[in-house]
Design a protein around this motif. Structure first.
Motif, PDB file in Angstrom:
ATOM      1  N   SER A  77       0.844  -1.192   0.000  1.00 14.60           N
ATOM      2  CA  SER A  77       0.000   0.000   0.000  1.00 14.60           C
ATOM      3  C   SER A  77       0.876   1.238   0.000  1.00 14.60           C
ATOM      4  O   SER A  77       2.032   1.224   0.452  1.00 14.60           O
ATOM      5  N   LEU A  78       0.315   2.311  -0.515  1.00 12.30           N
ATOM      6  CA  LEU A  78       0.996   3.594  -0.619  1.00 12.30           C
ATOM      7  C   LEU A  78       1.061   4.259   0.753  1.00 12.30           C
ATOM      8  O   LEU A  78       0.086   4.240   1.497  1.00 12.30           O
ATOM      9  N   THR A  79       2.203   4.838   1.075  1.00 15.11           N
ATOM     10  CA  THR A  79       2.333   5.634   2.299  1.00 15.11           C
ATOM     11  C   THR A  79       2.068   7.100   1.944  1.00 15.11           C
ATOM     12  O   THR A  79       1.921   7.445   0.763  1.00 15.11           O
ATOM     13  N   ARG A  80       2.028   7.948   2.937  1.00 13.81           N
ATOM     14  CA  ARG A  80       1.859   9.389   2.680  1.00 13.81           C
ATOM     15  C   ARG A  80       3.019   9.901   1.822  1.00 13.81           C
ATOM     16  O   ARG A  80       2.810  10.658   0.872  1.00 13.81           O
ATOM     17  N   ALA A  81       4.240   9.464   2.144  1.00 10.15           N
ATOM     18  CA  ALA A  81       5.407   9.862   1.336  1.00 10.15           C
ATOM     19  C   ALA A  81       5.263   9.341  -0.091  1.00 10.15           C
ATOM     20  O   ALA A  81       5.656  10.012  -1.050  1.00 10.15           O
ATOM     21  N   GLY A  82       4.695   8.148  -0.243  1.00  6.98           N
ATOM     22  CA  GLY A  82       4.479   7.578  -1.565  1.00  6.98           C
ATOM     23  C   GLY A  82       3.477   8.380  -2.379  1.00  6.98           C
ATOM     24  O   GLY A  82       3.630   8.540  -3.588  1.00  6.98           O
ATOM     25  N   SER A  83       2.448   8.888  -1.714  1.00  7.92           N
ATOM     26  CA  SER A  83       1.463   9.736  -2.411  1.00  7.92           C
ATOM     27  C   SER A  83       2.118  11.006  -2.934  1.00  7.92           C
ATOM     28  O   SER A  83       1.858  11.425  -4.064  1.00  7.92           O
ATOM     29  N   LYS A  84       2.995  11.594  -2.132  1.00  4.32           N
ATOM     30  CA  LYS A  84       3.724  12.800  -2.570  1.00  4.32           C
ATOM     31  C   LYS A  84       4.650  12.463  -3.736  1.00  4.32           C
ATOM     32  O   LYS A  84       4.753  13.216  -4.704  1.00  4.32           O
ATOM     33  N   GLN A  85       5.324  11.322  -3.625  1.00  9.21           N
ATOM     34  CA  GLN A  85       6.244  10.904  -4.689  1.00  9.21           C
ATOM     35  C   GLN A  85       5.479  10.631  -5.981  1.00  9.21           C
ATOM     36  O   GLN A  85       5.954  10.965  -7.061  1.00  9.21           O
ATOM     37  N   LEU A  86       4.294  10.051  -5.865  1.00  8.86           N
ATOM     38  CA  LEU A  86       3.473   9.779  -7.038  1.00  8.86           C
ATOM     39  C   LEU A  86       3.176  11.077  -7.787  1.00  8.86           C
ATOM     40  O   LEU A  86       3.319  11.138  -9.013  1.00  8.86           O
ATOM     41  N   LEU A  87       2.799  12.116  -7.070  1.00  4.96           N
ATOM     42  CA  LEU A  87       2.533  13.410  -7.721  1.00  4.96           C
ATOM     43  C   LEU A  87       3.777  13.934  -8.430  1.00  4.96           C
ATOM     44  O   LEU A  87       3.704  14.410  -9.566  1.00  4.96           O
ATOM     45  N   ALA A  88       4.928  13.834  -7.762  1.00  6.85           N
ATOM     46  CA  ALA A  88       6.191  14.302  -8.355  1.00  6.85           C
ATOM     47  C   ALA A  88       6.546  13.479  -9.589  1.00  6.85           C
ATOM     48  O   ALA A  88       6.974  14.032 -10.616  1.00  6.85           O
ATOM     49  N   GLU A  89       6.361  12.161  -9.515  1.00 11.60           N
ATOM     50  CA  GLU A  89       6.678  11.280 -10.644  1.00 11.60           C
ATOM     51  C   GLU A  89       5.743  11.536 -11.825  1.00 11.60           C
ATOM     52  O   GLU A  89       6.180  11.517 -12.975  1.00 11.60           O
ATOM     53  N   GLU A  90       4.459  11.772 -11.547  1.00  7.97           N
ATOM     54  CA  GLU A  90       3.513  12.067 -12.629  1.00  7.97           C
ATOM     55  C   GLU A  90       3.899  13.368 -13.329  1.00  7.97           C
ATOM     56  O   GLU A  90       3.850  13.459 -14.556  1.00  7.97           O
ATOM     57  N   GLU A  91       4.302  14.363 -12.550  1.00  9.97           N
ATOM     58  CA  GLU A  91       4.728  15.646 -13.131  1.00  9.97           C
ATOM     59  C   GLU A  91       5.983  15.459 -13.985  1.00  9.97           C
ATOM     60  O   GLU A  91       6.081  15.985 -15.092  1.00  9.97           O
ATOM     61  N   ARG A  92       6.936  14.676 -13.458  1.00 12.69           N
ATOM     62  CA  ARG A  92       8.177  14.410 -14.200  1.00 12.69           C
ATOM     63  C   ARG A  92       7.846  13.688 -15.508  1.00 12.69           C
ATOM     64  O   ARG A  92       8.400  13.999 -16.559  1.00 12.69           O
ATOM     65  N   TRP A  93       6.936  12.723 -15.455  1.00 14.50           N
ATOM     66  CA  TRP A  93       6.539  11.972 -16.652  1.00 14.50           C
ATOM     67  C   TRP A  93       5.915  12.911 -17.682  1.00 14.50           C
ATOM     68  O   TRP A  93       6.215  12.809 -18.870  1.00 14.50           O
ATOM     69  N   GLN A  94       5.025  13.808 -17.254  1.00  8.36           N
ATOM     70  CA  GLN A  94       4.386  14.757 -18.178  1.00  8.36           C
ATOM     71  C   GLN A  94       5.433  15.633 -18.861  1.00  8.36           C
ATOM     72  O   GLN A  94       5.355  15.860 -20.074  1.00  8.36           O
ATOM     73  N   THR A  95       6.402  16.103 -18.097  1.00 12.62           N
ATOM     74  CA  THR A  95       7.472  16.934 -18.656  1.00 12.62           C
ATOM     75  C   THR A  95       8.294  16.139 -19.671  1.00 12.62           C
ATOM     76  O   THR A  95       8.581  16.621 -20.770  1.00 12.62           O
ATOM     77  N   LEU A  96       8.639  14.909 -19.307  1.00 14.48           N
ATOM     78  CA  LEU A  96       9.432  14.057 -20.195  1.00 14.48           C
ATOM     79  C   LEU A  96       8.684  13.783 -21.496  1.00 14.48           C
ATOM     80  O   LEU A  96       9.246  13.925 -22.586  1.00 14.48           O
ATOM     81  N   THR A  97       7.410  13.419 -21.400  1.00 14.23           N
ATOM     82  CA  THR A  97       6.662  13.086 -22.619  1.00 14.23           C
ATOM     83  C   THR A  97       6.429  14.321 -23.490  1.00 14.23           C
ATOM     84  O   THR A  97       6.438  14.212 -24.718  1.00 14.23           O
ATOM     85  N   ARG A  98       6.261  15.486 -22.868  1.00 14.27           N
ATOM     86  CA  ARG A  98       6.148  16.727 -23.668  1.00 14.27           C
ATOM     87  C   ARG A  98       7.435  16.972 -24.438  1.00 14.27           C
ATOM     88  O   ARG A  98       7.406  17.307 -25.618  1.00 14.27           O
ATOM     89  N   GLY A  99       8.563  16.800 -23.757  1.00 12.80           N
ATOM     90  CA  GLY A  99       9.855  17.015 -24.407  1.00 12.80           C
ATOM     91  C   GLY A  99      10.094  16.039 -25.543  1.00 12.80           C
ATOM     92  O   GLY A  99      10.522  16.430 -26.636  1.00 12.80           O
ATOM     93  N   VAL A 100       9.813  14.772 -25.315  1.00 14.76           N
ATOM     94  CA  VAL A 100      10.001  13.762 -26.355  1.00 14.76           C
ATOM     95  C   VAL A 100       9.079  14.055 -27.538  1.00 14.76           C
ATOM     96  O   VAL A 100       9.495  13.977 -28.698  1.00 14.76           O
ATOM     97  N   LEU A 104      10.213  14.639 -31.442  1.00 13.25           N
ATOM     98  CA  LEU A 104       9.699  13.793 -32.518  1.00 13.25           C
ATOM     99  C   LEU A 104       8.999  14.616 -33.594  1.00 13.25           C
ATOM    100  O   LEU A 104       9.073  14.297 -34.784  1.00 13.25           O
ATOM    101  N   ARG A 105       8.324  15.684 -33.185  1.00 13.74           N
ATOM    102  CA  ARG A 105       7.598  16.517 -34.137  1.00 13.74           C
ATOM    103  C   ARG A 105       8.510  17.416 -34.960  1.00 13.74           C
ATOM    104  O   ARG A 105       8.252  17.670 -36.128  1.00 13.74           O
ATOM    105  N   PHE A 106       9.578  17.915 -34.341  1.00 15.49           N
ATOM    106  CA  PHE A 106      10.383  18.955 -35.012  1.00 15.49           C
ATOM    107  C   PHE A 106      11.803  18.539 -35.334  1.00 15.49           C
ATOM    108  O   PHE A 106      12.563  19.350 -35.839  1.00 15.49           O
ATOM    109  N   ALA A 107      12.183  17.319 -35.061  1.00 19.99           N
ATOM    110  CA  ALA A 107      13.571  16.910 -35.321  1.00 19.99           C
ATOM    111  C   ALA A 107      13.819  16.679 -36.803  1.00 19.99           C
ATOM    112  O   ALA A 107      12.957  16.423 -37.570  1.00 19.99           O
TER     113      ALA A 107
END
Length: 107
Positions: A77-100, A104-107
């Protein structure tokens, strides 16, 4: 093609899956495969080391309980720290996928 999930991405997928509530390892792997319409497969050789590593960070906790089939299984199960990390990881993923996507579109 189906392939094993990269480690950083696997952590995100595990945390997101556990955001729905406690699950055992097989349930986590099945959930990821089902939700991704079988595009993602999580092998035991990747899943359990990842669960152990994430538990060591304090983002998840594990306890033994009876599974649906009456056998003892380790439920995560997720801990409170895990919930915070999940938000940070989701944000990092969104940034990464936007960059990729931009590359891909302009290279």
């Amino acid at each position: 093609p189906k392939g094993d999930v990269l480690q950083g991405t696997l952590d995100l997928l595990i945390l997101r899956t556990l955001g729905n509530g406690p699950m055992h390892g097989y349930g986590i792997a099945s959930h990821i495969e089902r939700i991704s319409e079988e595009l993602l497969r999580v092998e035991e050789g990747s899943l359990y080391p990842a669960l152990h590593r994430i538990e060591q960070t304090g983002w998840i906790r594990a306890e033994w309980k009876l599974s649906e089939n009456g056998r003892q299984a380790k439920f995560y199960s997720l801990t409170r720290a895990g919930s915070k990390q999940l938000l940070a990881e989701e944000e990092r993923w969104q940034t990464l996928t936007r960059g990729v996507s931009k590359v891909l579109r302009f290279a």
